[in-house]
Design a protein around this motif. Structure first.
Motif, short mmCIF file in Angstrom:
data_model
loop_
_atom_site.label_atom_id
_atom_site.label_comp_id
_atom_site.label_asym_id
_atom_site.label_seq_id
_atom_site.Cartn_x
_atom_site.Cartn_y
_atom_site.Cartn_z
N GLY A 14 124.34 109.51 33.48
CA GLY A 14 124.91 110.38 32.46
C GLY A 14 123.83 111.31 31.92
O GLY A 14 122.86 111.61 32.62
N LYS A 15 123.99 111.73 30.69
CA LYS A 15 123.01 112.65 30.09
C LYS A 15 121.67 111.95 29.89
O LYS A 15 121.62 110.79 29.51
CB LYS A 15 123.52 113.11 28.71
N PHE A 16 120.59 112.67 30.14
CA PHE A 16 119.26 112.09 29.93
C PHE A 16 118.31 113.19 29.48
O PHE A 16 118.56 114.37 29.72
CB PHE A 16 118.75 111.44 31.22
N ALA A 17 117.25 112.77 28.81
CA ALA A 17 116.23 113.73 28.38
C ALA A 17 115.15 113.83 29.45
O ALA A 17 114.97 112.91 30.26
CB ALA A 17 115.62 113.25 27.07
N THR A 18 114.43 114.94 29.49
CA THR A 18 113.30 115.09 30.42
C THR A 18 112.03 115.37 29.61
O THR A 18 112.06 115.42 28.39
CB THR A 18 113.55 116.25 31.41
N GLY A 19 110.93 115.55 30.31
CA GLY A 19 109.67 115.86 29.64
C GLY A 19 108.95 114.63 29.13
O GLY A 19 108.01 114.74 28.34
N LYS A 20 109.37 113.43 29.55
CA LYS A 20 108.70 112.19 29.10
C LYS A 20 107.45 111.96 29.94
O LYS A 20 107.52 112.04 31.19
CB LYS A 20 109.64 110.98 29.27
N ARG A 21 106.35 111.62 29.26
CA ARG A 21 105.10 111.44 29.98
C ARG A 21 105.13 110.16 30.83
O ARG A 21 105.57 109.11 30.37
CB ARG A 21 103.92 111.40 29.01
N ILE A 22 104.66 110.30 32.07
CA ILE A 22 104.69 109.17 33.02
C ILE A 22 103.28 108.59 33.13
O ILE A 22 102.32 109.33 33.40
CB ILE A 22 105.13 109.64 34.42
N GLU A 23 103.18 107.29 32.95
CA GLU A 23 101.87 106.63 33.06
C GLU A 23 101.93 105.51 34.08
O GLU A 23 102.99 104.90 34.29
CB GLU A 23 101.46 106.05 31.70
N GLY A 24 100.81 105.25 34.71
CA GLY A 24 100.67 104.04 35.53
C GLY A 24 100.91 104.23 37.02
O GLY A 24 100.89 103.24 37.76
#
Ligand code: AMP
Length: 435
Positions: free
Chosen positions: A341-351
């Motif tokens: 469904g709807k989701f946000a983007t721009g989240k920092r990816i670590e690991g």
């Protein structure tokens, strides 16, 4: 060789990764690519559906080979445009790509050549006729939008209300877009699904290792359909007897059917199968590698992939050159919170670096991009629903799954979710437990 890869998902990262391991390859370009591909190939921000722009790009770059991932480029005729210019490409023609681009074309092809498939009940472009046809049909009922609908074009409707709602959305509210203006009603098949993918130069073909994907969002095959939350490959999916049946009753007649219809097919032909009590039956054709099946398949590739693809483009595939690691592989998709469904983007990816320190793990990027962080350095952030595919091969399916789950535990981004039971039912049937 200099190679152009078209597409920007996890499948294309897998293509770039394996092509880059060939000693023959000196340069890889990718259009549009993604945050992870950018570390391994030079990327150009071109929409894969824009064939004219891709022709212009290839005219400048002059690749020795172009490899196409997404169906949209194929349906829009990239195979024809490059073929007319005699530019080497691994891509079926637009006509051949109708096997995926039109479910009705595909069903007619299967019927014409007596290929085992679900029985067709009818095709409809008028809502009133479609509603009327629901009377007297058995439930559940499969309804398919004729054209491409970004994975949202098929419903297994359990009752009249669900079927009515889908018909209304497709034919009255136009919510599925142009791909949903005609509908195909067909019989619901029961059984386990299996993805059987061939690489063909139009005459010869080589089956790739078998895979199974997981389309539902949640564990236990619950929740909505997605583009695919994970896939695994093991030879145990395909006992020799079943393989022979598939070759004899499905693959050979399909190849003959293509030839009889004058359809030149060069590239990957994906045959989605249902293993029913009365034998394997075709659910669908796709004219490309699946995603995330490609990641699991290519994790087991043990041959010069660039050479094999160049052979396909030149019409001289040598099937025996395709060699595979024995054992198994798996790809686990890490998705954005809310997907599908709807989701946000721009989240920092670590690991991701820590994940790749787990032995055998390769992190294949799908919905990622690099951006400038506040401190001026570059950081990887999410840009799509399916973000990463943690991929590994192993001596056994358990080993491959242990690696991908250990890798996934190293990775973090806000909202991240993934299925915990990829490959689980195979393990359960052996008396083990899901990872
Ligand atoms: P398709 O895009 O045609 O493969 O459909 C997507 C998914 O819908 C398949 O992977 C199956 O899970 C399901 N499906 C499609 N056709 C049928 C059918 N005739 N019977 C049961 N399930 C189906």
């Amino acid at each position: 060789m200099k190679i152009l890869v078209v597409g920007g998902g996890g499948r294309e990262h897998a293509l770039v990764w394996r092509l880059g391991q060939s000693s023959r390859v000196e340069k890889i370009w990718c259009a549009p690519g993604n945050g992870g591909i950018a570390a391994e190939a030079e990327c150009f921000p071109i929409d894969p559906g824009d064939v004219a722009a891709l022709v212009e790009l290839a005219g400048k770059l002059r690749p020795d080979l172009t490899v196409v991932g997404p169906e949209l480029s194929l349906v829009n005729g990239i195979g024809d445009a490059f073929g007319q210019r005699k530019w080497p490409i691994v891509a079926p023609t637009a006509q051949a790509a109708q096997l995926e681009g039109s479910k009705i074309f595909s069903k007619e092809f299967m019927e014409r050549h007596n290929l085992p498939t679900a029985r067709r009940y009818g095709t409809y472009d008028q809502a009133s006729n479609a509603y009327a046809a629901l009377e007297g049909l058995p439930w559940p009922l499969v309804i398919k939008a004729d054209g491409l609908c970004a994975g949202k074009g098929v419903i297994v409707a359990k009752d009249r209300a669900e079927a009515h709602d889908f018909i209304e959305r497709a034919l009255e509210k136009n919510e599925l877009g142009p791909g949903g203006r005609r509908l195909l009603f067909e019989e619901t098949l029961q059984g386990e699904e299996l993805s059987f993918i061939l690489l063909t130069d139009g005459q010869r073909y080589a089956p790739l290792v078998p895979t199974r994907d997981h389309k539902r969002a949640l564990d236990g095959n619950q929740g909505p359909n997605t583009g695919g939350m994970g896939a695994y490959s093991t030879d145990e999916l395909l006992p020799v007897e079943l393989r022979d049946t598939i070759i004899n009753t499905i693959v050979e007649p399909t190849m003959h059917g293509l030839a009889a219809d004058g359809i030149r097919y060069q590239g990957f032909l994906y045959i989605g199968l249902m293993l029913t009590d009365s034998g394997p039956k075709i659910l669908e054709f796709n004219c490309r590698l699946g995603d995330p099946e490609a990641q699991a398949i290519l994790a087991r590739a043990d041959f010069d992939f660039a050479e094999a693809l160049a052979d396909v483009a030149a019409g001289r595939l040598e099937p025996r050159k395709l060699k595979w690691q024995t054992g198994a592989s798996a790809c686990l998709v890490l998705a954005s919170g809310g997907y599908p469904g709807k989701f946000a983007t721009g989240k920092r990816i670590e690991g991701t670096a820590a994940a790749e320190r787990v032995s055998g793990v390769k992190v294949l990027h799908a919905g990622t991009r690099q951006q400038l962080a506040a401190n001026g350095s570059s950081e990887m952030v999410t840009s799509g629903g399916r973000v990463l595919g943690v991929t590994a091969a192993g001596r056994t399916l358990n080993a491959a799954l242990s690696s991908v789950y250990a890798g996934a535990e190293q990775i973090h981004f806000a909202g991240m979710h993934y299925r915990k039971d990829i490959g689980g039912h195979v393990m359960a049937s052996r008396g083990g437990t899901a990872a």
